[in-house]
Design a protein around this motif. Structure first.
Motif, PDB file in Angstrom:
ATOM      1  N   GLU A 105       4.595   1.923   1.837  1.00  8.73           N
ATOM      2  CA  GLU A 105       5.723   2.468   1.063  1.00  8.73           C
ATOM      3  C   GLU A 105       6.288   3.714   1.746  1.00  8.73           C
ATOM      4  O   GLU A 105       7.495   3.955   1.720  1.00  8.73           O
ATOM      5  CB  GLU A 105       5.309   2.766  -0.377  1.00  8.73           C
ATOM      6  CG  GLU A 105       5.119   1.518  -1.213  1.00  8.73           C
ATOM      7  CD  GLU A 105       6.347   0.618  -1.264  1.00  8.73           C
ATOM      8  OE1 GLU A 105       7.493   1.120  -1.340  1.00  8.73           O
ATOM      9  OE2 GLU A 105       6.173  -0.609  -1.212  1.00  8.73           O
ATOM     10  N   GLU A 106       5.421   4.511   2.376  1.00 11.71           N
ATOM     11  CA  GLU A 106       5.889   5.675   3.142  1.00 11.71           C
ATOM     12  C   GLU A 106       6.781   5.229   4.290  1.00 11.71           C
ATOM     13  O   GLU A 106       7.797   5.877   4.574  1.00 11.71           O
ATOM     14  CB  GLU A 106       4.708   6.478   3.688  1.00 11.71           C
ATOM     15  CG  GLU A 106       3.946   7.246   2.644  1.00 11.71           C
ATOM     16  CD  GLU A 106       2.764   7.993   3.238  1.00 11.71           C
ATOM     17  OE1 GLU A 106       2.872   8.498   4.384  1.00 11.71           O
ATOM     18  OE2 GLU A 106       1.721   8.068   2.573  1.00 11.71           O
ATOM     19  N   ASP A 108      10.107   4.068   2.832  1.00 14.65           N
ATOM     20  CA  ASP A 108      10.886   5.246   2.444  1.00 14.65           C
ATOM     21  C   ASP A 108      11.471   5.961   3.663  1.00 14.65           C
ATOM     22  O   ASP A 108      12.606   6.432   3.626  1.00 14.65           O
ATOM     23  CB  ASP A 108      10.020   6.222   1.637  1.00 14.65           C
ATOM     24  CG  ASP A 108       9.654   5.686   0.264  1.00 14.65           C
ATOM     25  OD1 ASP A 108      10.259   4.687  -0.191  1.00 14.65           O
ATOM     26  OD2 ASP A 108       8.739   6.268  -0.360  1.00 14.65           O
ATOM     27  N   SER A 112       0.831  -1.193   0.000  1.00 16.49           N
ATOM     28  CA  SER A 112       0.000   0.000   0.000  1.00 16.49           C
ATOM     29  C   SER A 112       0.871   1.251   0.000  1.00 16.49           C
ATOM     30  O   SER A 112       2.059   1.203   0.320  1.00 16.49           O
ATOM     31  CB  SER A 112      -0.900   0.006   1.233  1.00 16.49           C
ATOM     32  OG  SER A 112      -0.117   0.245   2.397  1.00 16.49           O
ATOM     33  N   ARG A 113       0.253   2.356  -0.354  1.00 15.43           N
ATOM     34  CA  ARG A 113       0.976   3.634  -0.352  1.00 15.43           C
ATOM     35  C   ARG A 113       1.533   3.929   1.044  1.00 15.43           C
ATOM     36  O   ARG A 113       2.645   4.392   1.200  1.00 15.43           O
ATOM     37  CB  ARG A 113       0.037   4.754  -0.811  1.00 15.43           C
ATOM     38  CG  ARG A 113       0.586   6.138  -0.654  1.00 15.43           C
ATOM     39  CD  ARG A 113       0.788   6.795  -2.000  1.00 15.43           C
ATOM     40  NE  ARG A 113       1.188   8.178  -1.863  1.00 15.43           N
ATOM     41  CZ  ARG A 113       2.451   8.570  -1.767  1.00 15.43           C
ATOM     42  NH1 ARG A 113       3.420   7.697  -1.799  1.00 15.43           N
ATOM     43  NH2 ARG A 113       2.756   9.842  -1.664  1.00 15.43           N
TER      44      ARG A 113
END
Length: 77
Positions: free
Chosen positions: A7-8, A11, A3-4
């Motif tokens: 990924e955050e 990161d 999911s976004r």
């Protein structure tokens, strides 16, 4: 595919570990010192923002933060 939000989180970890360019889903974050005691609280706040959840520091289970997979299961499932 992750999911976004997850990924955050990936990161965020990589941004604090410039010597790394990738992070496996089952790689130990705490044991490998990719997340240390000083950055753990910031990680919790980052998860809260990305997953739109509130994490109670009184009831934290460290196993939920050991890997990207564990974080995804605990906070993004």
């Amino acid at each position: 595919m992750a999911s976004r939000g997850i990924e955050e989180i990936r990161d965020w970890v990589l941004a604090r570990n410039k010597h790394r360019d990738a992070l496996g889903p089952d790689e130990e974050l705490i044991a490998s010192r990719l997340v240390d005691s000083l950055s753990f609280v910031e990680l919790v706040y980052t998860i809260e923002a990305a997953a739109d959840v509130e994490i109670d520091f009184e009831t934290i289970d460290i196993r939920d933060f050991q890997t990207i997979s564990a974080i995804e299961k605990a906070f993004f499932a």
